[in-house]
Design a protein around this motif. Structure first.
Motif, PDB file in Angstrom:
ATOM      1  N   GLN A 143      -5.641  -0.351   5.292  1.00  0.00           N
ATOM      2  CA  GLN A 143      -5.924  -1.019   4.026  1.00  0.00           C
ATOM      3  C   GLN A 143      -4.725  -1.863   3.588  1.00  0.00           C
ATOM      4  N   LEU A 144      -3.515  -1.349   3.816  1.00  0.00           N
ATOM      5  CA  LEU A 144      -2.319  -2.117   3.479  1.00  0.00           C
ATOM      6  C   LEU A 144      -2.251  -3.402   4.301  1.00  0.00           C
ATOM      7  N   LEU A 145      -2.554  -3.319   5.573  1.00  0.00           N
ATOM      8  CA  LEU A 145      -2.547  -4.517   6.415  1.00  0.00           C
ATOM      9  C   LEU A 145      -3.560  -5.542   5.922  1.00  0.00           C
ATOM     10  N   LYS A 183      -2.770  -9.299   4.584  1.00  0.00           N
ATOM     11  CA  LYS A 183      -3.451 -10.476   5.128  1.00  0.00           C
ATOM     12  C   LYS A 183      -4.030 -11.340   4.006  1.00  0.00           C
ATOM     13  N   ASN A 184      -4.610 -10.707   3.013  1.00  0.00           N
ATOM     14  CA  ASN A 184      -5.259 -11.444   1.927  1.00  0.00           C
ATOM     15  C   ASN A 184      -4.280 -12.005   0.902  1.00  0.00           C
ATOM     16  N   THR A 197      -9.756  -2.934  -3.754  1.00  0.00           N
ATOM     17  CA  THR A 197      -9.352  -1.873  -2.834  1.00  0.00           C
ATOM     18  C   THR A 197      -9.911  -0.509  -3.247  1.00  0.00           C
ATOM     19  N   ARG A 198     -10.245  -0.359  -4.549  1.00  0.00           N
ATOM     20  CA  ARG A 198     -10.761   0.932  -5.024  1.00  0.00           C
ATOM     21  C   ARG A 198     -12.172   1.215  -4.492  1.00  0.00           C
ATOM     22  N   GLN A 243     -12.446   5.748   1.718  1.00  0.00           N
ATOM     23  CA  GLN A 243     -11.241   6.555   1.545  1.00  0.00           C
ATOM     24  C   GLN A 243     -10.149   5.766   0.812  1.00  0.00           C
ATOM     25  N   PRO A 244     -10.415   5.331  -0.405  1.00  0.00           N
ATOM     26  CA  PRO A 244      -9.426   4.522  -1.123  1.00  0.00           C
ATOM     27  C   PRO A 244      -8.336   5.374  -1.757  1.00  0.00           C
ATOM     28  N   SER A 245      -7.234   4.742  -2.084  1.00  0.00           N
ATOM     29  CA  SER A 245      -6.300   5.341  -3.026  1.00  0.00           C
ATOM     30  C   SER A 245      -6.963   5.323  -4.394  1.00  0.00           C
ATOM     31  N   ASP A 246      -6.577   6.250  -5.260  1.00  0.00           N
ATOM     32  CA  ASP A 246      -7.108   6.213  -6.626  1.00  0.00           C
ATOM     33  C   ASP A 246      -6.406   5.146  -7.470  1.00  0.00           C
ATOM     34  N   HIS A 247      -5.336   4.557  -6.940  1.00  0.00           N
ATOM     35  CA  HIS A 247      -4.656   3.432  -7.566  1.00  0.00           C
ATOM     36  C   HIS A 247      -4.987   2.158  -6.806  1.00  0.00           C
TER      37      HIS A 247
END
Length: 260
Positions: free
Chosen positions: A17-19, A23-24, A241-242, A246-250
């Motif tokens: 998700q960070l990658l 990219k975006n 991203t939320r 399997q997202p972070s809650d932030h």
């Protein structure tokens, strides 16, 4: 220059998700919190391959902070708030400014220092921040992180219902605002985004459809020194991203600026 801050809630779970965010958004500097890994297990190589220098301060299984930068730092340091080696701060010094990635303690569930040791720790941590972030007026500092406080009444879905809930109590909000005032910081998100536009950066995992009831809080912040050489361009909350698997809650937040 674009700075991005994100509590990833485990870098190894969220590395793809960070990658995607990189990219975006193409940030120049990324501040991460809750990396939840020892330094030697942090996925440095995947970021170095993309042209970043990687600076980490981690411990096993919880907490942990990092600064990922396209610019090589002149100096890396960390401060042990409350004299605890719990990997909650890392600082990178560059030629014209310094940046901090910070993870303030959540504070537990009960807003009473006599009944809840974690809340007492959080208040002491905030008090120490007020002294730590007193800088020379000619220095430019950027503070990024999960500060675990929603300072304004409209930084939460209901001030009335949350005013006695940890992260939005009067004492926490007053202490965070004191830190901002002492350090002469500008709240970059609120410079560009204000309610009724959505300012939340965190939604509980307990909410299956987080946007349906939208019971969020603004816990994540990017502050910059109020300095004549800083020209603020834009700020963003990357809410999409939320909704990922399997997202972070932030969610990540970003800030763009120029130095005059």
């Amino acid at each position: 220059m674009k700075v991005l801050s994100w509590n990833v809630n485990s870098i190894r779970v969220r590395k793809d998700q960070l990658l995607s965010v990189i990219k975006n958004e193409d940030p120049d500097i990324i501040c991460l919190q809750e990396t939840k890994t020892m330094d030697n297990h942090f996925p440095k190589e995947m970021l170095e391959k993309r042209g970043y220098f990687v600076y980490v301060n981690g411990i096993q299984s919880y907490n942990g902070v990092a600064i990922v930068s396209k610019i090589e730092a002149n100096k890396i340091s960390s401060h042990k708030f409350c004299n605890q080696n719990d990997a909650r701060h890392i600082q990178a010094n560059f030629k014209n400014f310094s940046i901090h990635s910070l993870y303030v303690p959540a504070g537990g569930d009960i807003p009473d220092i006599n009944e809840n040791e974690k809340f007492g720790h959080k208040l002491k941590f905030l008090d120490e921040m007020a002294n730590f972030f007193k800088f020379d007026k000619n220095q430019i500092n950027i503070v990024c992180g999960d500060l675990n406080v929603s300072p304004n009444e409209d930084d939460v879905w209901s001030h009335k219902q949350l005013q006695n809930v940890v992260s939005h109590t009067k004492i926490e909000r007053e202490k965070l605002i004191k830190i901002m005032n002492k350090g002469k910081f500008m709240d970059t998100t609120r410079m560009f985004i204000s309610p009724p536009e959505n300012v939340f950066t965190w939604w509980s995992y307990r909410s299956k459809d987080f946007m349906k009831n939208n019971r969020g809080r603004r816990l994540d912040h990017i502050w910059v020194t109020d300095h004549q050489k800083v020209k603020s361009i834009n700020a963003k909350i990357i809410i999409e991203t939320r909704s990922l698997h399997q997202p972070s809650d932030h969610v990540p937040i970003s800030y763009e600026f120029k130095l005059g």
